[in-house]
Design a protein around this motif. Structure first.
Motif, PDB file in Angstrom:
ATOM      1  N   ALA A 124      47.537  38.424  42.464  1.00 34.38           N
ATOM      2  CA  ALA A 124      46.448  38.991  43.270  1.00 34.38           C
ATOM      3  C   ALA A 124      45.110  38.435  42.771  1.00 34.38           C
ATOM      4  O   ALA A 124      44.238  38.088  43.554  1.00 34.38           O
ATOM      5  N   LEU A 125      44.991  38.312  41.453  1.00 32.13           N
ATOM      6  CA  LEU A 125      43.747  37.781  40.879  1.00 32.13           C
ATOM      7  C   LEU A 125      43.515  36.343  41.293  1.00 32.13           C
ATOM      8  O   LEU A 125      42.411  35.955  41.668  1.00 32.13           O
ATOM      9  N   GLN A 126      44.581  35.559  41.226  1.00 29.13           N
ATOM     10  CA  GLN A 126      44.439  34.150  41.580  1.00 29.13           C
ATOM     11  C   GLN A 126      44.099  33.987  43.051  1.00 29.13           C
ATOM     12  O   GLN A 126      43.272  33.159  43.428  1.00 29.13           O
ATOM     13  N   PHE A 127      44.716  34.832  43.876  1.00 33.33           N
ATOM     14  CA  PHE A 127      44.447  34.813  45.314  1.00 33.33           C
ATOM     15  C   PHE A 127      42.965  35.115  45.550  1.00 33.33           C
ATOM     16  O   PHE A 127      42.270  34.446  46.304  1.00 33.33           O
ATOM     17  N   LEU A 128      42.498  36.100  44.818  1.00 36.18           N
ATOM     18  CA  LEU A 128      41.120  36.550  44.923  1.00 36.18           C
ATOM     19  C   LEU A 128      40.123  35.445  44.587  1.00 36.18           C
ATOM     20  O   LEU A 128      39.084  35.298  45.205  1.00 36.18           O
ATOM     21  N   LEU A 129      40.506  34.661  43.597  1.00 40.97           N
ATOM     22  CA  LEU A 129      39.600  33.624  43.120  1.00 40.97           C
ATOM     23  C   LEU A 129      39.548  32.428  44.058  1.00 40.97           C
ATOM     24  O   LEU A 129      38.791  31.500  43.840  1.00 40.97           O
ATOM     25  N   GLN A 130      40.354  32.464  45.126  1.00 43.29           N
ATOM     26  CA  GLN A 130      40.203  31.412  46.140  1.00 43.29           C
ATOM     27  C   GLN A 130      38.843  31.563  46.794  1.00 43.29           C
ATOM     28  O   GLN A 130      38.288  30.624  47.332  1.00 43.29           O
ATOM     29  N   ASP A 131      38.327  32.782  46.742  1.00 48.45           N
ATOM     30  CA  ASP A 131      36.962  33.020  47.185  1.00 48.45           C
ATOM     31  C   ASP A 131      36.059  32.631  46.008  1.00 48.45           C
ATOM     32  O   ASP A 131      36.010  33.308  44.999  1.00 48.45           O
ATOM     33  N   GLU A 132      35.387  31.515  46.160  1.00 48.88           N
ATOM     34  CA  GLU A 132      34.678  30.943  45.017  1.00 48.88           C
ATOM     35  C   GLU A 132      33.465  31.749  44.575  1.00 48.88           C
ATOM     36  O   GLU A 132      32.844  31.463  43.567  1.00 48.88           O
ATOM     37  N   ASN A 133      33.178  32.764  45.331  1.00 49.40           N
ATOM     38  CA  ASN A 133      32.036  33.586  45.008  1.00 49.40           C
ATOM     39  C   ASN A 133      32.354  34.593  43.901  1.00 49.40           C
ATOM     40  O   ASN A 133      31.474  35.197  43.322  1.00 49.40           O
ATOM     41  N   LYS A 134      33.652  34.788  43.646  1.00 47.62           N
ATOM     42  CA  LYS A 134      34.045  35.852  42.717  1.00 47.62           C
ATOM     43  C   LYS A 134      34.338  35.323  41.317  1.00 47.62           C
ATOM     44  O   LYS A 134      34.794  34.205  41.153  1.00 47.62           O
ATOM     45  N   SER A 135      34.094  36.179  40.332  1.00 40.80           N
ATOM     46  CA  SER A 135      34.386  35.827  38.945  1.00 40.80           C
ATOM     47  C   SER A 135      35.106  37.007  38.297  1.00 40.80           C
ATOM     48  O   SER A 135      34.944  38.147  38.734  1.00 40.80           O
ATOM     49  N   VAL A 136      35.866  36.704  37.263  1.00 38.87           N
ATOM     50  CA  VAL A 136      36.628  37.765  36.582  1.00 38.87           C
ATOM     51  C   VAL A 136      36.458  37.640  35.074  1.00 38.87           C
ATOM     52  O   VAL A 136      36.582  36.552  34.515  1.00 38.87           O
ATOM     53  N   PHE A 137      36.168  38.774  34.435  1.00 38.13           N
ATOM     54  CA  PHE A 137      36.143  38.837  32.972  1.00 38.13           C
ATOM     55  C   PHE A 137      37.289  39.766  32.579  1.00 38.13           C
ATOM     56  O   PHE A 137      37.342  40.917  32.996  1.00 38.13           O
ATOM     57  N   PHE A 138      38.213  39.273  31.776  1.00 37.60           N
ATOM     58  CA  PHE A 138      39.522  39.869  31.648  1.00 37.60           C
ATOM     59  C   PHE A 138      39.853  40.008  30.156  1.00 37.60           C
ATOM     60  O   PHE A 138      40.048  39.008  29.476  1.00 37.60           O
ATOM     61  N   SER A 139      39.843  41.233  29.607  1.00 35.98           N
ATOM     62  CA  SER A 139      40.192  41.344  28.185  1.00 35.98           C
ATOM     63  C   SER A 139      41.675  41.659  28.047  1.00 35.98           C
ATOM     64  O   SER A 139      42.235  42.401  28.843  1.00 35.98           O
ATOM     65  N   THR A 140      42.285  41.065  27.066  1.00 32.02           N
ATOM     66  CA  THR A 140      43.727  41.284  26.905  1.00 32.02           C
ATOM     67  C   THR A 140      44.168  40.870  25.513  1.00 32.02           C
ATOM     68  O   THR A 140      43.445  40.175  24.807  1.00 32.02           O
ATOM     69  N   HIS A 141      45.352  41.339  25.110  1.00 33.12           N
ATOM     70  CA  HIS A 141      45.942  40.680  23.952  1.00 33.12           C
ATOM     71  C   HIS A 141      47.261  40.012  24.341  1.00 33.12           C
ATOM     72  O   HIS A 141      47.981  39.522  23.492  1.00 33.12           O
ATOM     73  N   ILE A 142      47.520  39.963  25.668  1.00 33.64           N
ATOM     74  CA  ILE A 142      48.722  39.243  26.136  1.00 33.64           C
ATOM     75  C   ILE A 142      48.284  37.837  26.530  1.00 33.64           C
ATOM     76  O   ILE A 142      47.849  37.579  27.652  1.00 33.64           O
ATOM     77  N   THR A 143      48.365  36.919  25.567  1.00 40.20           N
ATOM     78  CA  THR A 143      47.776  35.600  25.802  1.00 40.20           C
ATOM     79  C   THR A 143      48.509  34.816  26.890  1.00 40.20           C
ATOM     80  O   THR A 143      47.925  33.969  27.538  1.00 40.20           O
ATOM     81  N   SER A 144      49.810  35.110  27.101  1.00 39.49           N
ATOM     82  CA  SER A 144      50.548  34.346  28.119  1.00 39.49           C
ATOM     83  C   SER A 144      49.957  34.579  29.513  1.00 39.49           C
ATOM     84  O   SER A 144      49.999  33.700  30.369  1.00 39.49           O
TER      85      SER A 144
END
Ligand SMILES: Nc1ncnc2c1ncn2[C@@H]1O[C@H](COP(=O)(O)OP(=O)(O)OP(=O)(O)O)[C@@H](O)[C@H]1O
Length: 292
Positions: A171-191
């Motif tokens: 869903a995130l990748q689909f969302l980023l097809q809209d080049e206007n959007k950005s995502v800041f994503f914290s995680t400890h699941i590096t994969s």
């Protein structure tokens, strides 16, 4: 390129923990993965950008605006995706949406209906009865339905099973097809980041160790494995982290070309995973070499 998120020398002190001169930026249209061990300062950094706590010094700009002075205008354009305590458990999905909707000028009801369908969310179910994955998807649906330009996600995939995690990442990748959007994503699941992130920022003990494009990181850095006799102080200065055992050594280096020149084919040089990089950079033992 427009910086949607810009931390400049930000510090925050608690009694026994400090964020120190945190500096990094995220450009419009990209996904940044924010990784670090437990207690590194990830949530504190996110709370600062969400203006939930006050910094001691430095500057935080979102969409080029000072984050403290323009809190309301900025929040309209941000989606905060978080799984716990954000929603009232007694309300149903529908009731919660009706509660949230008036807060956003750009609310798009038909888009919300589309995500509810796409994410298979039960409108009549109480929030407290949703699974963790459903809560996360609901949170994402809310963020997307008010046309957020920047999604800030605090550990969005932790505790989710691999199927739901993948759905969320798709869903995130689909969302980023809209080049206007950005995502800041914290995680400890590096994969998860290997799959979706464009930029990686690593934090440890309140300090940013690096902030680079993922491709740069995975191309430039390498794991070096060899016999112990090959090690001397001249070689060691090329390593960021080093592990020795009875038989040999394993190290992380930041410049693959330099290593190949130095050791030729007397060592094995491998492509690191993000986990390798994170582990070497944040190890605490005496063989740790300072990051450069
Ligand atoms: N309000 C507070 N008062 C005092 N110390 C705090 C406060 N909030 C956080 N800390 C401390 O700041 C440090 C960093 O915490 P933070 O939650 O930012 O780490 P994190 O990287 O998100 O960790 P995790 O992956 O475990 O969630 C911890 O040592 C924590 O105890």
């Amino acid at each position: 390129m427009e910086k949607v998120l810009d931390f400049i020398n930000v510090s925050k002190h608690y009694m026994d923990f400090s964020l120190k001169n945190v500096t990094f930026s995220l450009e419009r249209g990209y996904i940044m993965g924010f990784i670090g061990p437990n207690g590194a300062g990830k949530s504190t950094t996110i709370k600062l950008m969400m203006n939930l706590i006050k910094k001691d010094s430095g500057q935080i700009k979102i969409f080029g605006l000072d984050c403290e002075k323009n809190n309301i205008a900025i929040k309209e354009r941000i989606g905060f995706v978080y799984d716990e305590n954000l929603f009232y458990g007694e309300l149903t999905v529908q009731e919660m949406k009706d509660f949230i909707r008036p807060f956003y000028k750009k609310w798009d009801e038909s888009l919300f209906a589309r995500y509810i369908k796409e994410f298979n969310l039960p409108l009549k179910k109480k929030i407290k009865h949703l699974s963790k994955g459903m809560k996360m998807k609901f949170s994402l649906a809310i963020a997307l339905s008010h046309h957020a330009e920047l999604l800030i996600m605090d550990e969005p995939t932790s505790g989710l099973d691999p199927v739901i995690r993948n759905e969320l990442l798709d869903a995130l990748q689909f969302l980023l097809q809209d080049e206007n959007k950005s995502v800041f994503f914290s995680t400890h699941i590096t994969s998860d980041l290997e799959k979706v992130a464009d930029f990686i920022t690593i934090i440890n003990q309140g300090e940013i160790l690096l902030s680079k494009t993922k491709d740069e990181l995975l191309e430039e850095y390498c794991i070096v494995k060899g016999r112990k006799e090959l090690l001397n102080s001249n070689h060691q200065k090329h390593f960021i982290g080093l592990k020795k055992n009875k038989y040999g050594f394993e190290a992380l280096a930041g410049n693959k070309r330099e290593i190949t020149k130095l050791f030729g084919d007397s060592v094995v040089v491998e492509k690191p995973s993000l986990d390798d990089i994170l582990l070497f950079l944040t190890r605490k033992d005496e063989d740790r070499v300072s990051p450069h």
